[in-house]
Design an enzyme around this catalytic site. Structure first.
Site, PDB file in Angstrom:
ATOM      1  N   TYR A  54       0.709  -1.167   0.036  1.00  0.00           N
ATOM      2  CA  TYR A  54      -0.002  -0.141   0.112  1.00  0.00           C
ATOM      3  C   TYR A  54       0.896   1.280   0.025  1.00  0.00           C
ATOM      4  O   TYR A  54       1.380   1.458   0.999  1.00  0.00           O
ATOM      5  CB  TYR A  54      -0.990   0.155   1.367  1.00  0.00           C
ATOM      6  CG  TYR A  54      -2.095  -1.119   1.197  1.00  0.00           C
ATOM      7  CD1 TYR A  54      -2.456  -1.625   0.057  1.00  0.00           C
ATOM      8  CD2 TYR A  54      -2.635  -1.602   2.333  1.00  0.00           C
ATOM      9  CE1 TYR A  54      -3.421  -2.928   0.204  1.00  0.00           C
ATOM     10  CE2 TYR A  54      -3.458  -2.874   2.319  1.00  0.00           C
ATOM     11  CZ  TYR A  54      -3.769  -3.205   1.189  1.00  0.00           C
ATOM     12  OH  TYR A  54      -4.775  -4.222   0.984  1.00  0.00           O
ATOM     13  N   SER A 204     -13.726  -4.446   0.931  1.00  0.00           N
ATOM     14  CA  SER A 204     -14.597  -3.901   0.018  1.00  0.00           C
ATOM     15  C   SER A 204     -16.111  -4.488   0.387  1.00  0.00           C
ATOM     16  O   SER A 204     -16.707  -4.536  -0.608  1.00  0.00           O
ATOM     17  CB  SER A 204     -14.199  -3.633  -1.411  1.00  0.00           C
ATOM     18  OG  SER A 204     -12.683  -3.270  -1.635  1.00  0.00           O
ATOM     19  N   PHE A 210     -19.429   2.215  -3.123  1.00  0.00           N
ATOM     20  CA  PHE A 210     -20.599   2.626  -3.916  1.00  0.00           C
ATOM     21  C   PHE A 210     -21.958   2.350  -3.019  1.00  0.00           C
ATOM     22  O   PHE A 210     -22.829   3.255  -3.340  1.00  0.00           O
ATOM     23  CB  PHE A 210     -20.624   1.326  -5.110  1.00  0.00           C
ATOM     24  CG  PHE A 210     -21.832   1.644  -6.048  1.00  0.00           C
ATOM     25  CD1 PHE A 210     -21.935   2.680  -6.874  1.00  0.00           C
ATOM     26  CD2 PHE A 210     -22.974   0.870  -5.619  1.00  0.00           C
ATOM     27  CE1 PHE A 210     -23.272   2.796  -7.786  1.00  0.00           C
ATOM     28  CE2 PHE A 210     -24.097   0.752  -6.596  1.00  0.00           C
ATOM     29  CZ  PHE A 210     -24.248   1.620  -7.467  1.00  0.00           C
ATOM     30  N   PHE A 211     -21.884   1.644  -2.224  1.00  0.00           N
ATOM     31  CA  PHE A 211     -23.209   1.479  -1.423  1.00  0.00           C
ATOM     32  C   PHE A 211     -23.465   2.597  -0.203  1.00  0.00           C
ATOM     33  O   PHE A 211     -24.065   2.426   0.397  1.00  0.00           O
ATOM     34  CB  PHE A 211     -23.311  -0.058  -0.887  1.00  0.00           C
ATOM     35  CG  PHE A 211     -23.806  -0.769  -1.967  1.00  0.00           C
ATOM     36  CD1 PHE A 211     -24.881  -1.002  -2.525  1.00  0.00           C
ATOM     37  CD2 PHE A 211     -22.580  -1.729  -2.306  1.00  0.00           C
ATOM     38  CE1 PHE A 211     -25.029  -1.721  -3.638  1.00  0.00           C
ATOM     39  CE2 PHE A 211     -22.770  -2.901  -3.491  1.00  0.00           C
ATOM     40  CZ  PHE A 211     -24.150  -2.486  -3.902  1.00  0.00           C
TER      41      PHE A 211
END
Length: 343
Positions: A54, A204, A210-211
């Site tokens: 990361y 995720s 998105f939700f």
């Protein structure tokens, strides 16, 4: 909760730390992320998930700063750190490496960055499809015996890879993408984990944000945000996927919760062997995610919710590169391997 059958105990929900440093835009200020991490631990979250990949090393260094500096609430007592190895970066390219000559120095470097004597859960971040998984697992087994790692995990591994790896040394957890609109692992991967007593860590679980807000989640994405390249977030696909969000939002209104809490609760309801690790960089979002633990769904509500995001309703692939998925993670048979082990 017990994660897997090897003795690891973690909070029912973990915290994915990737977005604090990488992939979802520029790295966030350290002082803000230290405050968020301390808040999360004070709230009872004990599983912190990172990787040496990361923004290479930056996220591990952030967690190391927190752990070494005693900046976590309760001093970090009882916190389990999960990190990963196996993705090597060179300029703009990357290579997946599962060779013993890569694993050992990667592990030792992660130990130094995190400032710990032993890594609680050490995942192979991606499967090296050039190398029999037995060779990779053999080195990980040695690291367990040496006390450098406690438990071994795999990320994005196929069912056959999981079985072969588990035969060499017990796998404690498999990390995979699992959300309302990403359910392809339910057919084979998850049943395999359950057969073998392996815990499931769902990353995720909110569909990469998105939700949380639907199509608005794609507004103003920076060039460093990987969602800009994901087909599901492309204009035409996103427009159609917005219909899914609207139906989830309507159901959430009926339930008196947010759509993100509803989507997250659906993952929690998959079973006591599942630990979702939603990531966030905002205190309010963290609190909202944690509140999803108290949400209860009936079987009828689960069926209704899942019908909104049936496979034929979701438009666009969830990844921009098939090589990133568990579907291509089988490795050569050990008995036929004639390759050379090299870093």
């Amino acid at each position: 909760m017990k994660l897997g059958s090897q003795g690891l105990e973690v909070s029912a929900q973990g915290l994915g730390c990737m977005g604090m440093s990488a992939n979802y835009g520029p790295a966030k200020p350290d002082e803000d992320m230290v405050a968020l991490l301390s808040h999360a631990v004070a709230a009872g979250v004990t599983l912190l998930d990172t990787s040496d990949a990361y923004d290479p090393f930056t996220n591990e260094l952030l967690l190391g700063k927190v752990l070494q500096g005693g900046l976590l609430a309760t001093g970090g007592a009882g916190v389990q750190v999960a990190t990963k190895f196996g993705v090597k970066f060179a300029d703009t390219s990357r290579e997946i490496r599962g060779c013993p000559f890569s694993i050992r120095p990667a592990c030792e470097a992660s130990l130094r960055r995190l400032g710990v004597d032993c890594i609680d859960l050490y995942y192979q971040h991606r499967i090296d499809t050039r190398l029999p998984i037995e060779i990779t697992m053999g080195e990980l087994k040695k690291l367990v015996e040496e006390g450098k790692i406690k438990y071994v995990g795999l990320s994005k591994a196929s069912a056959s890879t999981i079985r072969r790896a588990h035969a060499v040394h017990p796998i404690t957890a498999v990390q995979l993408e699992w959300s309302l609109w990403t359910r392809d692992s339910e057919e084979e991967i998850i049943p395999t984990c359950r057969e073998l007593g392996i815990g499931i860590v769902a990353y995720s679980p909110l569909g990469r944000g998105f939700f949380g807000s639907g199509a608005k989640s794609a507004d103003n994405l920076s060039d460093r945000d990987i969602r800009k390249n994901l087909p599901r977030f492309q204009a035409e696909n996103l427009k159609q996927n917005q219909r899914i969000f609207e139906r989830v939002d309507e159901m959430a209104t009926r339930k008196g919760c947010t759509p993100s809490q509803l989507a997250l609760a659906r993952v929690h309801h998959q079973g006591p062997d599942v630990c979702p690790i939603p990531g966030t960089t905002k205190m309010g979002n963290f609190d909202s995610n944690l509140a999803a633990l108290a949400l209860r769904l009936t079987l009828e509500e689960m069926a209704e919710l899942e019908s909104y995001a049936a496979a034929d309703a979701v438009k666009g692939s969830g990844t921009y590169n098939a090589a990133n998925t568990w579907m291509s993670s089988d490795t050569p048979p050990l008995e036929s391997f004639k390759g050379e082990l090299a870093d």
